[in-house]
Scaffold this motif. Structure first.
Motif, PDB file in Angstrom:
ATOM      1  N   CYS A 151      -6.567  -9.298  -2.970  1.00 53.04           N
ATOM      2  CA  CYS A 151      -6.592 -10.759  -3.077  1.00 53.04           C
ATOM      3  C   CYS A 151      -7.979 -11.285  -2.735  1.00 53.04           C
ATOM      4  N   ASP A 152      -8.227 -12.524  -3.111  1.00 49.68           N
ATOM      5  CA  ASP A 152      -9.454 -13.183  -2.696  1.00 49.68           C
ATOM      6  C   ASP A 152      -9.377 -13.452  -1.194  1.00 49.68           C
ATOM      7  N   GLU A 153     -10.505 -13.354  -0.544  1.00 49.88           N
ATOM      8  CA  GLU A 153     -10.539 -13.564   0.903  1.00 49.88           C
ATOM      9  C   GLU A 153     -10.017 -14.952   1.239  1.00 49.88           C
ATOM     10  N   GLY A 154      -9.232 -15.032   2.311  1.00 47.20           N
ATOM     11  CA  GLY A 154      -8.687 -16.309   2.754  1.00 47.20           C
ATOM     12  C   GLY A 154      -7.293 -16.583   2.235  1.00 47.20           C
ATOM     13  N   MET A 155      -6.849 -15.850   1.223  1.00 47.77           N
ATOM     14  CA  MET A 155      -5.528 -16.092   0.655  1.00 47.77           C
ATOM     15  C   MET A 155      -4.475 -15.149   1.204  1.00 47.77           C
ATOM     16  N   GLU A 156      -4.881 -14.174   2.031  1.00 42.24           N
ATOM     17  CA  GLU A 156      -3.946 -13.147   2.434  1.00 42.24           C
ATOM     18  C   GLU A 156      -3.733 -13.130   3.943  1.00 42.24           C
ATOM     19  N   LYS A 157      -2.636 -12.524   4.337  1.00 41.11           N
ATOM     20  CA  LYS A 157      -2.360 -12.229   5.730  1.00 41.11           C
ATOM     21  C   LYS A 157      -1.962 -10.766   5.737  1.00 41.11           C
ATOM     22  N   PHE A 158      -2.750  -9.946   6.416  1.00 41.12           N
ATOM     23  CA  PHE A 158      -2.480  -8.519   6.443  1.00 41.12           C
ATOM     24  C   PHE A 158      -1.508  -8.212   7.568  1.00 41.12           C
ATOM     25  N   LEU A 159      -0.352  -7.686   7.199  1.00 41.69           N
ATOM     26  CA  LEU A 159       0.696  -7.358   8.158  1.00 41.69           C
ATOM     27  C   LEU A 159       0.946  -5.862   8.132  1.00 41.69           C
ATOM     28  N   GLY A 160       1.236  -5.301   9.282  1.00 36.33           N
ATOM     29  CA  GLY A 160       1.459  -3.868   9.374  1.00 36.33           C
ATOM     30  C   GLY A 160       2.923  -3.515   9.588  1.00 36.33           C
ATOM     31  N   ASP A 161       3.288  -2.374   9.041  1.00 36.47           N
ATOM     32  CA  ASP A 161       4.626  -1.798   9.200  1.00 36.47           C
ATOM     33  C   ASP A 161       4.423  -0.346   9.644  1.00 36.47           C
ATOM     34  N   GLY A 162       3.802  -0.193  10.809  1.00 36.65           N
ATOM     35  CA  GLY A 162       3.346   1.108  11.274  1.00 36.65           C
ATOM     36  C   GLY A 162       4.406   2.190  11.338  1.00 36.65           C
ATOM     37  N   SER A 163       5.624   1.841  11.641  1.00 36.44           N
ATOM     38  CA  SER A 163       6.690   2.846  11.722  1.00 36.44           C
ATOM     39  C   SER A 163       7.490   2.939  10.428  1.00 36.44           C
ATOM     40  N   ALA A 164       7.138   2.163   9.434  1.00 34.74           N
ATOM     41  CA  ALA A 164       7.785   2.135   8.110  1.00 34.74           C
ATOM     42  C   ALA A 164       9.243   1.692   8.153  1.00 34.74           C
ATOM     43  N   LYS A 165       9.640   0.975   9.188  1.00 33.67           N
ATOM     44  CA  LYS A 165      11.031   0.499   9.277  1.00 33.67           C
ATOM     45  C   LYS A 165      11.329  -0.537   8.193  1.00 33.67           C
ATOM     46  N   TYR A 166      10.416  -1.478   7.991  1.00 28.58           N
ATOM     47  CA  TYR A 166      10.668  -2.489   6.965  1.00 28.58           C
ATOM     48  C   TYR A 166      10.583  -1.870   5.574  1.00 28.58           C
ATOM     49  N   THR A 167       9.644  -0.961   5.402  1.00 28.79           N
ATOM     50  CA  THR A 167       9.530  -0.248   4.133  1.00 28.79           C
ATOM     51  C   THR A 167      10.831   0.474   3.804  1.00 28.79           C
ATOM     52  N   HIS A 168      11.436   1.095   4.814  1.00 22.52           N
ATOM     53  CA  HIS A 168      12.716   1.780   4.622  1.00 22.52           C
ATOM     54  C   HIS A 168      13.805   0.771   4.244  1.00 22.52           C
ATOM     55  N   ALA A 169      13.800  -0.396   4.900  1.00 25.51           N
ATOM     56  CA  ALA A 169      14.799  -1.427   4.591  1.00 25.51           C
ATOM     57  C   ALA A 169      14.678  -1.899   3.141  1.00 25.51           C
ATOM     58  N   LEU A 170      13.465  -1.855   2.597  1.00 25.72           N
ATOM     59  CA  LEU A 170      13.251  -2.211   1.187  1.00 25.72           C
ATOM     60  C   LEU A 170      13.601  -1.057   0.245  1.00 25.72           C
ATOM     61  N   GLY A 171      13.790   0.140   0.802  1.00 29.14           N
ATOM     62  CA  GLY A 171      14.060   1.317  -0.029  1.00 29.14           C
ATOM     63  C   GLY A 171      12.811   1.808  -0.740  1.00 29.14           C
ATOM     64  N   LEU A 172      11.647   1.546  -0.154  1.00 29.30           N
ATOM     65  CA  LEU A 172      10.387   1.862  -0.817  1.00 29.30           C
ATOM     66  C   LEU A 172       9.533   2.853  -0.023  1.00 29.30           C
ATOM     67  N   GLU A 173      10.190   3.688   0.788  1.00 31.91           N
ATOM     68  CA  GLU A 173       9.431   4.657   1.559  1.00 31.91           C
ATOM     69  C   GLU A 173       9.068   5.864   0.701  1.00 31.91           C
ATOM     70  N   LEU A 174       8.025   6.546   1.131  1.00 31.50           N
ATOM     71  CA  LEU A 174       7.512   7.729   0.446  1.00 31.50           C
ATOM     72  C   LEU A 174       7.291   8.787   1.511  1.00 31.50           C
ATOM     73  N   ASP A 175       8.046   9.878   1.460  1.00 33.03           N
ATOM     74  CA  ASP A 175       7.942  10.918   2.470  1.00 33.03           C
ATOM     75  C   ASP A 175       6.895  11.946   2.052  1.00 33.03           C
ATOM     76  N   LEU A 176       5.773  11.916   2.724  1.00 32.92           N
ATOM     77  CA  LEU A 176       4.688  12.853   2.457  1.00 32.92           C
ATOM     78  C   LEU A 176       4.531  13.854   3.603  1.00 32.92           C
ATOM     79  N   SER A 177       5.643  14.101   4.305  1.00 34.05           N
ATOM     80  CA  SER A 177       5.615  15.009   5.447  1.00 34.05           C
ATOM     81  C   SER A 177       5.159  16.407   5.068  1.00 34.05           C
ATOM     82  N   GLU A 178       5.540  16.867   3.890  1.00 38.75           N
ATOM     83  CA  GLU A 178       5.136  18.205   3.451  1.00 38.75           C
ATOM     84  C   GLU A 178       3.623  18.340   3.338  1.00 38.75           C
ATOM     85  N   LYS A 179       2.947  17.216   3.144  1.00 42.34           N
ATOM     86  CA  LYS A 179       1.481  17.226   3.044  1.00 42.34           C
ATOM     87  C   LYS A 179       0.827  16.863   4.377  1.00 42.34           C
TER      88      LYS A 179
END
Length: 126
Positions: free
Chosen positions: A57-85
């Motif tokens: 995005c253009d600067e000033g239009m965004e708010k960067f939020l973190g989901d460090g433990s991927a809990k919200y990502t999991h709730a969306l069903g959009l997690e990607l397990d790269l544990s093997e790597k």
């Protein structure tokens, strides 16, 4: 769990960000998105070459939020397990256009590509 789809309501969850004083704050997704049109981007690695070289995005239009433990990502069903790597569970690359908590557009990458989830792609959907 199936990925969130167009027409569905996004789940509530808690994301984190650093405020102007560099203090970690937590915020409810519903408190940010209720009654508004917002775009949620998910990236598997914010500082990887693909994510770093493709600004969202253009600067000033965004708010960067973190989901460090991927809990919200999991709730969306959009997690990607790269544990093997040795990379753990991360977010798939995606862009969701949300209007008053309902998904209007769901641009979800199928693999390591960057073909449908850019800011340009989601802006075209507006």
């Amino acid at each position: 769990m199936a990925p969130i789809a167009v027409g569905e309501t996004i789940p509530d969850g808690t994301l984190a960000y650093f405020d102007e004083q560099d203090q970690l704050q937590q915020v409810s997704v519903h408190s940010l998105a209720s009654g508004k049109k917002v775009v949620l981007f998910g990236v598997p690695g914010a500082f990887t070459p693909t994510c770093s070289k493709r600004p969202f995005c253009d600067e000033g239009m965004e708010k960067f939020l973190g989901d460090g433990s991927a809990k919200y990502t999991h709730a969306l069903g959009l997690e990607l397990d790269l544990s093997e790597k040795g990379l753990g569970v991360r977010s798939r690359r995606f862009a969701l256009l949300v209007d008053d908590l309902k998904v209007v557009v769901a641009n979800i990458e199928s693999g390591g590509e960057f073909t449908v989830s850019s800011a340009d792609d989601i802006l075209a959907a507006l």
